[in-house]
Design a protein around this motif. Structure first.
Motif, PDB file in Angstrom:
ATOM      1  N   GLY A  71     -26.929  -9.619 -44.639  1.00 41.86           N
ATOM      2  CA  GLY A  71     -27.275  -9.707 -43.221  1.00 41.86           C
ATOM      3  C   GLY A  71     -27.321 -11.135 -42.710  1.00 41.86           C
ATOM      4  O   GLY A  71     -26.605 -12.007 -43.213  1.00 41.86           O
ATOM      5  N   ASP A  72     -28.181 -11.359 -41.713  1.00 40.67           N
ATOM      6  CA  ASP A  72     -28.305 -12.690 -41.123  1.00 40.67           C
ATOM      7  C   ASP A  72     -29.035 -13.631 -42.084  1.00 40.67           C
ATOM      8  O   ASP A  72     -29.833 -13.177 -42.901  1.00 40.67           O
ATOM      9  N   TYR A  73     -28.782 -14.900 -41.968  1.00 34.71           N
ATOM     10  CA  TYR A  73     -29.369 -15.957 -42.812  1.00 34.71           C
ATOM     11  C   TYR A  73     -29.037 -15.774 -44.295  1.00 34.71           C
ATOM     12  O   TYR A  73     -29.922 -15.828 -45.151  1.00 34.71           O
ATOM     13  N   PRO A  74     -27.745 -15.556 -44.641  1.00 37.12           N
ATOM     14  CA  PRO A  74     -27.387 -15.336 -46.042  1.00 37.12           C
ATOM     15  C   PRO A  74     -27.842 -16.495 -46.931  1.00 37.12           C
ATOM     16  O   PRO A  74     -27.731 -17.663 -46.544  1.00 37.12           O
ATOM     17  N   ASP A  75     -28.365 -16.139 -48.101  1.00 34.22           N
ATOM     18  CA  ASP A  75     -28.862 -17.091 -49.104  1.00 34.22           C
ATOM     19  C   ASP A  75     -30.085 -17.877 -48.661  1.00 34.22           C
ATOM     20  O   ASP A  75     -30.487 -18.823 -49.333  1.00 34.22           O
ATOM     21  N   LYS A  82     -31.850  -9.977 -34.992  1.00 34.75           N
ATOM     22  CA  LYS A  82     -31.153 -10.278 -36.239  1.00 34.75           C
ATOM     23  C   LYS A  82     -31.805  -9.483 -37.362  1.00 34.75           C
ATOM     24  O   LYS A  82     -32.981  -9.140 -37.296  1.00 34.75           O
ATOM     25  N   ARG A  83     -31.017  -9.191 -38.408  1.00 37.89           N
ATOM     26  CA  ARG A  83     -31.515  -8.384 -39.513  1.00 37.89           C
ATOM     27  C   ARG A  83     -31.142  -9.039 -40.840  1.00 37.89           C
ATOM     28  O   ARG A  83     -30.060  -9.592 -40.972  1.00 37.89           O
ATOM     29  N   SER A  84     -32.040  -8.935 -41.799  1.00 37.44           N
ATOM     30  CA  SER A  84     -31.799  -9.479 -43.132  1.00 37.44           C
ATOM     31  C   SER A  84     -32.329  -8.517 -44.181  1.00 37.44           C
ATOM     32  O   SER A  84     -33.321  -7.821 -43.956  1.00 37.44           O
ATOM     33  N   LEU A  85     -31.659  -8.511 -45.333  1.00 38.18           N
ATOM     34  CA  LEU A  85     -32.149  -7.774 -46.491  1.00 38.18           C
ATOM     35  C   LEU A  85     -32.651  -8.804 -47.492  1.00 38.18           C
ATOM     36  O   LEU A  85     -31.909  -9.701 -47.900  1.00 38.18           O
ATOM     37  N   LEU A  86     -33.928  -8.697 -47.850  1.00 41.18           N
ATOM     38  CA  LEU A  86     -34.564  -9.654 -48.747  1.00 41.18           C
ATOM     39  C   LEU A  86     -34.714  -9.047 -50.135  1.00 41.18           C
ATOM     40  O   LEU A  86     -34.968  -7.849 -50.264  1.00 41.18           O
ATOM     41  N   GLU A  87     -34.565  -9.884 -51.153  1.00 40.69           N
ATOM     42  CA  GLU A  87     -34.888  -9.478 -52.513  1.00 40.69           C
ATOM     43  C   GLU A  87     -36.048 -10.347 -52.963  1.00 40.69           C
ATOM     44  O   GLU A  87     -35.933 -11.575 -52.988  1.00 40.69           O
ATOM     45  N   LYS A 114     -36.519  -4.790 -52.623  1.00 39.11           N
ATOM     46  CA  LYS A 114     -35.572  -5.051 -51.542  1.00 39.11           C
ATOM     47  C   LYS A 114     -36.220  -4.564 -50.255  1.00 39.11           C
ATOM     48  O   LYS A 114     -36.604  -3.399 -50.141  1.00 39.11           O
ATOM     49  N   ILE A 115     -36.353  -5.480 -49.303  1.00 42.63           N
ATOM     50  CA  ILE A 115     -37.015  -5.181 -48.034  1.00 42.63           C
ATOM     51  C   ILE A 115     -36.095  -5.602 -46.890  1.00 42.63           C
ATOM     52  O   ILE A 115     -35.636  -6.747 -46.854  1.00 42.63           O
ATOM     53  N   SER A 116     -35.836  -4.660 -45.989  1.00 47.28           N
ATOM     54  CA  SER A 116     -35.044  -5.007 -44.807  1.00 47.28           C
ATOM     55  C   SER A 116     -36.007  -5.400 -43.702  1.00 47.28           C
ATOM     56  O   SER A 116     -37.059  -4.784 -43.538  1.00 47.28           O
ATOM     57  N   ILE A 117     -35.657  -6.446 -42.988  1.00 52.84           N
ATOM     58  CA  ILE A 117     -36.475  -6.860 -41.852  1.00 52.84           C
ATOM     59  C   ILE A 117     -35.593  -7.034 -40.620  1.00 52.84           C
ATOM     60  O   ILE A 117     -34.433  -7.430 -40.723  1.00 52.84           O
ATOM     61  N   THR A 118     -36.159  -6.681 -39.488  1.00 49.11           N
ATOM     62  CA  THR A 118     -35.499  -6.892 -38.199  1.00 49.11           C
ATOM     63  C   THR A 118     -36.353  -7.900 -37.444  1.00 49.11           C
ATOM     64  O   THR A 118     -37.548  -7.688 -37.240  1.00 49.11           O
ATOM     65  N   PHE A 119     -35.721  -9.005 -37.065  1.00 46.17           N
ATOM     66  CA  PHE A 119     -36.437 -10.054 -36.347  1.00 46.17           C
ATOM     67  C   PHE A 119     -36.589  -9.672 -34.878  1.00 46.17           C
ATOM     68  O   PHE A 119     -35.865  -8.820 -34.358  1.00 46.17           O
TER      69      PHE A 119
END
Length: 86
Positions: free
Chosen positions: A13-17, A67-72, A58-63
């Motif tokens: 998703g957004d903000y990779p790495d 924007k959306r990101s999948l966090l590990e 693994k947690i998905s967040i919507t800002f």
């Protein structure tokens, strides 16, 4: 950290790495040098725990801005993040 250790970063998703860390008692997303977003209720509109396997979350967040990101995350960061978003 072994092979199964969580990355503690954005994996899709957004903000990779982007790296996820605890700074000053808050969970933050470090996008680039000096560019950090505090992951709290003011910045995150929604979150969902997608999976949990052996200390690897693994947690998905919507800002707020859509924007959306999948966090590990590991156990410690996951617990801290969920406390901030509750």
């Amino acid at each position: 950290m072994g092979i199964l250790g969580a990355k503690n970063k954005v994996i899709a998703g957004d903000y990779p790495d982007g790296k996820i860390m605890i700074s000053g008692g808050k969970v933050v997303l470090s996008i680039s040098l000096g560019n950090m977003v505090i992951l709290n209720k003011k910045m995150v509109a929604a979150h969902k725990v997608e999976s949990e396997v052996k200390g690897n979350h693994k947690i998905s967040i919507t800002f707020i801005d859509g924007k959306r990101s999948l966090l590990e995350l590991d156990d410690k960061l996951c617990k801290a993040l969920l406390e901030q978003l509750f």
